[in-house]
Design a protein around this motif. Structure first.
Motif: not given
Length: 246
Positions: A148, A231, A233
């Motif tokens: 992440r 974010s 991922y």
């Protein structure tokens, strides 16, 4: 990517339970069997990465499965993630750690133990990259985990080369894998977090959802800083081979 992370990679196993999909016809089942035979013969993604040095594969999983996977990773509890950067890794692992400057979070989807659904997801990604028979024939050991990146996270230019002990035997990275689970909306390049492939003159790739990058180690690359609040991922890791094996 830092070699110390491999030791903390989530173990593989479990049974992936994707969302409901349409029932496969006999034609689809026959085609699937042929693809598996071809993969064992050496046309799988990992084999192509070894042969060409770099592979970028779109639509790795079925769309519904990839969406399910992205939600699963996003929902991992905060306690399941740990920060990784050059300073903290050097303190924890000494000279064994990769000195490349980096900053991001790694996790296994669980708190005290890997989440079973995450374990199964890692297995599904691995099976899409290389069948177990292919890995065993080449003595390759997989280690995958979650990644992440938030605002400011990045990795400077490095080649991923590293040697780690697996069951007391020195292993070196042979193939690197990064599978993006950025979800919707489509990741915009203005958010940063781009994969820069210096092995091909600096080509830049946005982390497109459900797309995998695989390359032979060593290969110079970097990840640019994430500049937005969203974010980024992924699932990442390596296929390791005994150091003496070539």
């Amino acid at each position: 990517m830092d070699e110390a992370l491999a030791a903390a990679a989530a173990p593989l196993g479990g049974s992936w339970v994707p969302p409901p999909v349409k029932r496969k016809t006999k034609k689809h089942k026959k085609a699937g069997k042929k693809r598996r035979r071809d993969d064992v013969d050496g046309s799988c993604i990992a084999a192509r990465a070894l042969a060409s040095g770099f592979v970028r594969e779109s639509a790795l999983l079925l769309p519904d499965d990839a969406a399910f996977a992205a939600n699963l990773v996003r929902q991992a509890p905060e306690e399941a993630w740990r920060r990784s950067d050059a300073k903290t890794d050097a303190k924890a692992h000494g000279k064994k750690t990769n000195a490349a400057r980096h900053s991001y979070a790694v996790g296994d989807g669980g708190v005290d133990a890997p989440d079973a659904d995450v374990e199964a997801l890692l297995e599904a990604v691995l099976e899409s990259v290389a069948p177990r028979e292919w890995l065993r024939a080449r003595r390759l050991v997989p280690r995958l985990q979650l990644g992440r990146y938030g605002r400011g996270d990045h990795i400077v230019k490095h080649d991923d080369a590293a040697v780690v002990d697996i069951d007391g035997v020195p292993h070196e990275r042979r193939i690197a894998l990064v599978y993006y689970l950025t979800g919707e909306p489509t990741w915009d390049a203005s958010l940063g977090g781009l994969f820069v492939d210096h092995g091909s003159g600096g080509r830049r790739f946005a982390p497109v959802h459900n797309t995998l990058v695989a390359f032979r180690v060593p290969r110079l690359h970097e990840v640019t800083k994430v500049t937005g609040d969203r974010s980024r991922y992924s699932i990442f890791g390596w296929l390791y081979a005994p150091r003496s094996s070539r």
